[in-house]
Design a protein around this motif. Structure first.
Motif, PDB file in Angstrom:
ATOM      1  N   ARG A  39      -6.307   2.729 -13.751  1.00  0.00           N
ATOM      2  CA  ARG A  39      -6.747   1.437 -14.266  1.00  0.00           C
ATOM      3  C   ARG A  39      -7.864   1.645 -15.279  1.00  0.00           C
ATOM      4  NH1 ARG A  39      -7.930  -3.339 -10.060  1.00  0.00           N
ATOM      5  NH2 ARG A  39      -5.675  -3.488  -9.950  1.00  0.00           N
ATOM      6  N   ALA A  50      -5.752   7.158  -4.114  1.00  0.00           N
ATOM      7  CA  ALA A  50      -5.760   6.288  -2.927  1.00  0.00           C
ATOM      8  C   ALA A  50      -5.209   7.002  -1.699  1.00  0.00           C
ATOM      9  CB  ALA A  50      -4.968   5.021  -3.201  1.00  0.00           C
ATOM     10  N   TYR A 100     -12.195   3.142   7.424  1.00  0.00           N
ATOM     11  CA  TYR A 100     -13.096   2.218   6.749  1.00  0.00           C
ATOM     12  C   TYR A 100     -12.426   1.623   5.521  1.00  0.00           C
ATOM     13  CZ  TYR A 100     -16.731   4.273   9.678  1.00  0.00           C
ATOM     14  OH  TYR A 100     -17.469   4.694  10.747  1.00  0.00           O
ATOM     15  N   SER A 101     -13.057   0.602   4.990  1.00  0.00           N
ATOM     16  CA  SER A 101     -12.596  -0.012   3.750  1.00  0.00           C
ATOM     17  C   SER A 101     -12.504   1.056   2.656  1.00  0.00           C
ATOM     18  CB  SER A 101     -13.580  -1.110   3.374  1.00  0.00           C
ATOM     19  OG  SER A 101     -13.233  -1.647   2.139  1.00  0.00           O
ATOM     20  N   ALA A 129     -10.244   3.427   2.569  1.00  0.00           N
ATOM     21  CA  ALA A 129      -9.652   4.670   3.085  1.00  0.00           C
ATOM     22  C   ALA A 129      -8.210   4.881   2.615  1.00  0.00           C
ATOM     23  CB  ALA A 129      -9.704   4.683   4.615  1.00  0.00           C
ATOM     24  N   LYS A 150      -5.628   2.410   3.612  1.00  0.00           N
ATOM     25  CA  LYS A 150      -4.749   1.772   4.600  1.00  0.00           C
ATOM     26  C   LYS A 150      -3.776   0.788   3.940  1.00  0.00           C
ATOM     27  CE  LYS A 150      -8.137  -0.011   7.050  1.00  0.00           C
ATOM     28  NZ  LYS A 150      -9.273   0.332   6.163  1.00  0.00           N
ATOM     29  N   SER A 151      -4.309  -0.073   3.081  1.00  0.00           N
ATOM     30  CA  SER A 151      -3.436  -1.082   2.451  1.00  0.00           C
ATOM     31  C   SER A 151      -2.410  -0.431   1.543  1.00  0.00           C
ATOM     32  CB  SER A 151      -4.256  -2.065   1.611  1.00  0.00           C
ATOM     33  OG  SER A 151      -5.229  -2.647   2.410  1.00  0.00           O
ATOM     34  N   THR A 152      -2.820   0.635   0.892  1.00  0.00           N
ATOM     35  CA  THR A 152      -1.879   1.366   0.038  1.00  0.00           C
ATOM     36  C   THR A 152      -0.736   1.916   0.886  1.00  0.00           C
ATOM     37  OG1 THR A 152      -3.654   1.930  -1.485  1.00  0.00           O
ATOM     38  CG2 THR A 152      -1.666   3.285  -1.589  1.00  0.00           C
ATOM     39  N   ARG A 206       1.594  -0.870   1.674  1.00  0.00           N
ATOM     40  CA  ARG A 206       2.414  -1.275   0.524  1.00  0.00           C
ATOM     41  C   ARG A 206       3.518  -0.260   0.231  1.00  0.00           C
ATOM     42  NH1 ARG A 206      -2.637  -3.140  -1.653  1.00  0.00           N
ATOM     43  NH2 ARG A 206      -2.779  -1.384  -3.088  1.00  0.00           N
TER      44      ARG A 206
HETATM   45  P1  ADP Z   1      -8.135   0.160   2.509  1.00  0.00           P
HETATM   46  O1  ADP Z   1      -6.973  -0.737   2.759  1.00  0.00           O
HETATM   47  O2  ADP Z   1      -8.293   1.222   3.537  1.00  0.00           O
HETATM   48  O3  ADP Z   1      -9.398  -0.598   2.265  1.00  0.00           O
HETATM   49  P2  ADP Z   1      -6.920   0.625  -0.108  1.00  0.00           P
HETATM   50  O4  ADP Z   1      -5.589   1.222   0.064  1.00  0.00           O
HETATM   51  O5  ADP Z   1      -7.019  -0.820  -0.424  1.00  0.00           O
HETATM   52  O6  ADP Z   1      -7.823   0.984   1.168  1.00  0.00           O
HETATM   53  O7  ADP Z   1      -7.701   1.386  -1.271  1.00  0.00           O
HETATM   54  C1  ADP Z   1      -7.757   2.812  -1.408  1.00  0.00           C
HETATM   55  C2  ADP Z   1      -8.405   3.135  -2.761  1.00  0.00           C
HETATM   56  O8  ADP Z   1      -7.522   2.746  -3.812  1.00  0.00           O
HETATM   57  C3  ADP Z   1      -9.706   2.399  -3.010  1.00  0.00           C
HETATM   58  O9  ADP Z   1     -10.549   3.263  -3.733  1.00  0.00           O
HETATM   59  C4  ADP Z   1      -9.269   1.217  -3.864  1.00  0.00           C
HETATM   60  O10 ADP Z   1     -10.331   0.802  -4.705  1.00  0.00           O
HETATM   61  C5  ADP Z   1      -8.128   1.797  -4.667  1.00  0.00           C
HETATM   62  N1  ADP Z   1      -7.101   0.770  -4.998  1.00  0.00           N
HETATM   63  C6  ADP Z   1      -6.375   0.043  -4.126  1.00  0.00           C
HETATM   64  N2  ADP Z   1      -5.500  -0.753  -4.773  1.00  0.00           N
HETATM   65  C7  ADP Z   1      -5.676  -0.520  -6.092  1.00  0.00           C
HETATM   66  C8  ADP Z   1      -5.073  -1.020  -7.298  1.00  0.00           C
HETATM   67  N3  ADP Z   1      -4.074  -1.916  -7.239  1.00  0.00           N
HETATM   68  N4  ADP Z   1      -5.533  -0.545  -8.482  1.00  0.00           N
HETATM   69  C9  ADP Z   1      -6.504   0.366  -8.537  1.00  0.00           C
HETATM   70  N5  ADP Z   1      -7.126   0.889  -7.466  1.00  0.00           N
HETATM   71  C10 ADP Z   1      -6.723   0.466  -6.255  1.00  0.00           C
END
Ligand code: ADP
Ligand code: ADP
Length: 232
Positions: A13, A20, A39-40, A42, A44-46, A49
């Motif tokens: 980006r 990630a 932790y935030s 880490a 997890k959401s990635t 997805r």
């Molecule tokens: P968690 O769910 O554990 O908080 P994420 O998977 O959201 O972790 O994020 C992992 C890393 O990837 C973080 O550094 C976050 O800022 C980055 N990140 C997540 N989604 C995006 C995105 N769509 N574009 C750029 N960076 C992202």
């Protein structure tokens, strides 16, 4: 059932690269309640997805029900995705629609006929204990009730996998307890594989069989919950 083979994911980006996920290997068996804690930031959401096929890995392979993401056409992707239900921290209900309509959404999308939809929606509402709320709007419900509706909607297409993304993080302890019990019941009754993302250890200890601990895009520990965290 769910397999990650050497999966890495980078986001690009504005010329900035974020790593990630880094070289994730993970196997989740059918019927597991598998916790992912960290932790935030880490990753997890990635990870979620990627299971959902909403993102593609930069390297490696994600395999869901013996189907590799890399080898599927868009219509096959939709088929697989339909068999994955998801619930969220903030429930993601449509505020302008009734409870009935919210639960019906996935069925309307696949063009089920009205009678079949009605039957299924009331079955689901019965299952989550909210048959009497069919005509209510989300704003008339408590947080716990909203999550039950989220769960009913997630189950509408009879999924094989239920993804729970911080599903109890906005709820008080007692409500959290009742939602976790409902998730356990879903796992028991329908043999749905549950993947549960949280930053709260007690949530993992209460219902998960297995856990992976994530830190900075890596799995730093994984195994049976009692081996990793001890007894609650
Ligand atoms: P968690 O769910 O554990 O908080 P994420 O998977 O959201 O972790 O994020 C992992 C890393 O990837 C973080 O550094 C976050 O800022 C980055 N990140 C997540 N989604 C995006 C995105 N769509 N574009 C750029 N960076 C992202
Ligand atoms: P439409 O408004 O286009 O008829 P809906 O999806 O709203 O379609 O309704 C489909 C069916 O479900 C209809 O037969 C309707 O009567 C019934 N239905 C919708 N909402 C409720 C509700 N809250 N309680 C009982 N039945 C409902």
């Amino acid at each position: 059932m769910i397999k990650f083979e050497n999966v890495s994911k980078q986001y690009e980006r504005n010329g900035v690269t974020t790593q990630a996920l880094q070289d994730i290997n993970l196997t989740i068996q059918k019927g597991d309640i598998y916790g992912i804690i960290g932790y935030s930031g880490a990753g997890k959401s990635t990870l979620v997805r990627l299971i959902n096929f909403l993102e593609k890995p930069t390297q490696g392979n994600v395999i869901i029900q013996n189907q590799s993401l890399n080898q599927l056409s868009n219509s096959q992707l939709r088929q697989v995705r339909r068999k994955i239900g998801m619930i969220f921290q903030h429930f993601n209900l449509l505020e302008s629609k009734t409870v009935y309509e919210n639960v019906a959404i996935p069925l309307v999308l696949i063009k089920k006929d009205k009678q079949a939809i009605k039957k299924k929606v009331f079955e689901l509402l019965e299952f989550v204990g909210l048959s009497d709320k069919a005509s209510s709007y989300p704003k008339e419900l408590s947080g716990g009730q909203k999550q039950r509706i989220g769960i009913a909607r997630a189950l509408a297409n009879d999924p094989d996998i239920l993804l729970c993304d911080e599903a109890t993080s906005a709820l008080d302890p007692q409500t959290t307890q009742s939602i976790l019990e409902l998730i356990k019941k879903i796992n028991d009754k329908y043999r749905i594989t549950v993947v549960l993302i949280t930053h709260e250890m007690h949530v993992i200890q209460q219902i998960c069989h297995k856990v992976a601990v994530m830190e900075k895009g890596k799995i730093i520990e994984h195994g049976n919950v009692v081996d990793v965290f001890g007894h609650p």
